[in-house]
Enzyme design. Structure first.
Site, short mmCIF file in Angstrom:
data_model
loop_
_atom_site.label_atom_id
_atom_site.label_comp_id
_atom_site.label_asym_id
_atom_site.label_seq_id
_atom_site.Cartn_x
_atom_site.Cartn_y
_atom_site.Cartn_z
N PRO A 55 0.74 -1.18 -0.04
CA PRO A 55 -0.06 0.19 0.00
C PRO A 55 1.01 1.23 0.03
O PRO A 55 1.80 1.36 0.76
CB PRO A 55 -0.88 -0.23 1.16
CG PRO A 55 -0.80 -1.52 1.83
CD PRO A 55 0.73 -1.94 1.19
N LYS A 87 -2.73 -4.69 5.84
CA LYS A 87 -1.33 -5.43 5.13
C LYS A 87 -0.30 -5.06 6.37
O LYS A 87 -0.60 -3.78 7.09
CB LYS A 87 -1.20 -4.66 3.95
CG LYS A 87 -2.22 -5.27 3.06
CD LYS A 87 -1.74 -4.83 1.41
CE LYS A 87 -2.90 -5.36 0.56
NZ LYS A 87 -2.56 -5.21 -0.84
#
Length: 168
Positions: A55, A87
């Site tokens: 990300p 994540k």
């Protein structure tokens, strides 16, 4: 001793998707098998590479931010992205471009624009939660009201994002 150099193509896993090339010893490439590659650890096994991680949040704002405040903000955003997207923070990247000339709604009051790029883990209703969480941080740390913050989401495919000299 056989020295092997392996080149991986894309993010496709499996020895049938790799191509060996011999090094200085000029040994035939056919003698370099997948087990030699794995044992030498020249390149991480596909199973050791991050899966669907990466990300990336880019934030541009017209608010001036000093170095200490920028570090605090980037840290808070990094932690929030990891939690909201689900994540590991170890693969989250955050960039901040403060003090950028910007106008929103015809005036230059504090505002911000963000781009969140991720391989999966975003979309639909989840984006509302992410937008809300990041908006709260920008309001708290920079004084940017949520109604003056746009956030664009990019759900990219694995081959369209590079990492570590290859793609995911």
């Amino acid at each position: 001793r056989i020295n092997c150099l392996w080149f991986r193509f894309g993010s496709v896993e499996g020895p049938e998707r790799t191509r060996p090339t011999s090094t200085k010893d000029n040994v035939a490439a056919e003698q370099c098998g997948p087990s030699a590659f794995a044992k030498r650890g020249a390149v991480p096994r596909a199973s050791e590479e991050p899966k669907d991680a990466m990300p990336t949040l880019n934030v541009t704002t017209n608010v001036p931010v000093d170095r200490v405040a920028a570090s605090d903000l980037v840290g808070a955003l990094s932690k929030a992205v990891a939690e909201l997207v689900g994540k590991p923070e170890a693969y989250v990247m955050v960039s901040l471009k403060p003090d950028t000339p910007m106008s929103f709604g015809g005036n230059e009051e504090p505002c911000a624009f963000g781009e969140l790029i991720s391989i999966g883990a975003i979309g639909g209703e989840k984006n509302k939660t992410i937008s809300s969480g990041l908006s709260r941080i920008l309001e708290e740390k920079l004084g940017v009201p949520p109604k003056r913050f746009y956030l664009k989401f990019f759900d990219v495919e694995r081959p369209n994002f590079g990492y570590n000299g290859t793609t995911f």
